[in-house]
Design an enzyme around this catalytic site. Structure first.
Site, PDB file in Angstrom:
ATOM      1  CE  LYS A   1      12.405  -2.975   6.304  1.00 15.63           C
ATOM      2  NZ  LYS A   1      11.466  -2.885   7.440  1.00 15.63           N
TER       3      LYS A   1
ATOM      4  CG  LEU B   1      -2.037  -1.059   1.194  1.00 12.61           C
ATOM      5  CD1 LEU B   1      -2.791  -1.073   2.517  1.00 12.61           C
ATOM      6  CD2 LEU B   1      -2.997  -0.814   0.045  1.00 12.61           C
TER       7      LEU B   1
END
Length: 274
Positions: free
Chosen positions: A55, A5
Site C-alpha cells: 500500500k 473475497l
C-alpha cells in the site's frame, strides 16, 4: 490472497453491469516487486486492488495521487487510465469509504463524539480519516508497540486529528464509553480486550449502549471474540465484511466509471462468506 473475497465482489459487479469482457483475479506479488509487475500490465488492465505489504509502494508508483490517499499515506487502489506512453496511474484509498459507510450503515446519522482505534497499521490510518468524516477528531488509539505508531501519528497530523496513544492492554477500559470502536489489529490480537471488556462490565453491572458501534475489520474467522463480547454486552457490531463490501463498491466506481451495484455485490459476498 487465496482466501480473498474481492474477486467475488468485483465479479458480481461486472456481471450485473453487463461488463462481459471484464474479469478480476487475486494475484500474489512478492514484497518489493509491485513496480516490475505493474510495468508488465497491458492496456487491457483497468486497475488494481492493492493489499499489504504494497500500500505504501503503490503511492510511489502513481502519476496522480488522490489527496485522501496522500493524507492517509497508503493506497489500496490503482486505476490505470490510457495506454502506452500516455498511461496514467492514479492512486486512491477506498478503505476510508469502506470504514465510514460500514459504520453509517449500522449506526445511522447520529453524531459521534468519541472513538477508540485498536491497532496502528494502514487500516488504522484509514480508520482515523473515516472517523474524522464521522465527526471524531480526538480518538484514542491503543497500540501494542508505540515504536510502530510513527507512521500513524504522521498520518493523523496530516489529517488534523489529535490522537491519544494508549497501551493495547489498557483498551478494555477505554472502549467502554466510546461511541465507535475500530478494531484493525490482526486476527486474535483483540481477544484479551474482549475478556477485559466482559470482566469490566461484570464488575460494574453496566451494559453497553445499543448505539455504541464496534467495527471489527476481521471477517474470517467470524465472529471474533471481541465482536461476540460486544454484542453480548449490548453494543452493535459492524462486521468486517461490511467494510470490505463498501471499499469494493468505491473501487468498482473508480475502475468502471459507473456506480457500483451494491445490492448484487452484497448478496454475492454474503453467499460466499465462510
Amino acid at each position: 490472497m487465496a482466501h480473498s473475497l474481492s474477486p467475488v465482489l468485483h465479479g458480481a459487479a461486472y456481471r450485473t453491469l453487463g461488463l462481459d469482457g471484464w474479469s478480476y483475479d487475486a494475484i500474489d506479488v512478492p514484497d518489493g516487486e509491485l513496480a516490475a509487475w505493474l510495468s508488465g500490465c497491458g492496456p487491457e488492465w483497468a486497475g488494481l486492488s492493492v493489499t499489504m505489504p504494497h500500500k505504501k509502494a503503490a503511492l510511489a508508483l502513481a502519476d496522480v495521487t488522490d489527496p485522501l490517499a496522500a493524507t492517509v499515506g497508503a493506497a489500496n487502489t490503482l486505476v490505470l487510465q490510457g495506454a502506452g506512453a500516455g498511461r496514467l496511474v492514479v492512486a486512491a484509498n477506498t478503505d476510508v469509504h469502506g470504514v465510514a459507510q460500514a459504520v453509517r450503515e449500522v449506526r445511522g446519522a447520529d453524531p459521534a463524539t468519541s472513538a477508540v482505534v485498536l491497532g496502528a497499521g494502514g487500516t488504522a490510518a484509514a480508520g482515523l480519516a473515516a472517523l474524522a468524516e464521522l465527526g471524531v477528531t480526538s480518538p484514542v488509539v491503543c497500540v501494542r508497540s508505540s515504536a510502530r505508531a510513527a507512521d500513524l501519528l504522521q498520518a493523523a497530523h496530516r489529517m488534523g486529528v489529535d490522537v491519544t496513544l494508549r497501551r493495547f492492554d489498557q483498551a478494555a477500559r477505554f472502549i467502554l464509553g466510546a461511541d465507535i470502536v475500530l478494531q484493525t489489529a490482526v486476527a486474535g490480537a483483540a481477544d484479551p480486550v474482549a475478556a477485559g471488556l466482559t470482566a469490566e462490565l461484570a464488575r460494574s453491572g453496566a451494559r453497553l449502549r445499543p448505539d455504541q458501534v464496534l467495527l471489527d475489520a476481521i471477517y474470517d474467522p467470524w465472529p471474533t471474540a471481541l465482536a461476540r463480547a460486544w454484542e453480548d454486552c449490548g453494543g452493535c457490531v459492524a462486521p468486517g465484511w461490511l467494510m470490505l463490501l463498501h471499499q469494493a463498491v468505491e473501487q468498482v466506481r473508480l475502475m468502471t466509471g459507473v456506480p457500483a451495484p451494491v445490492d448484487a455485490m452484497r448478496a454475492a459476498l454474503v453467499a460466499a462468506l465462510p
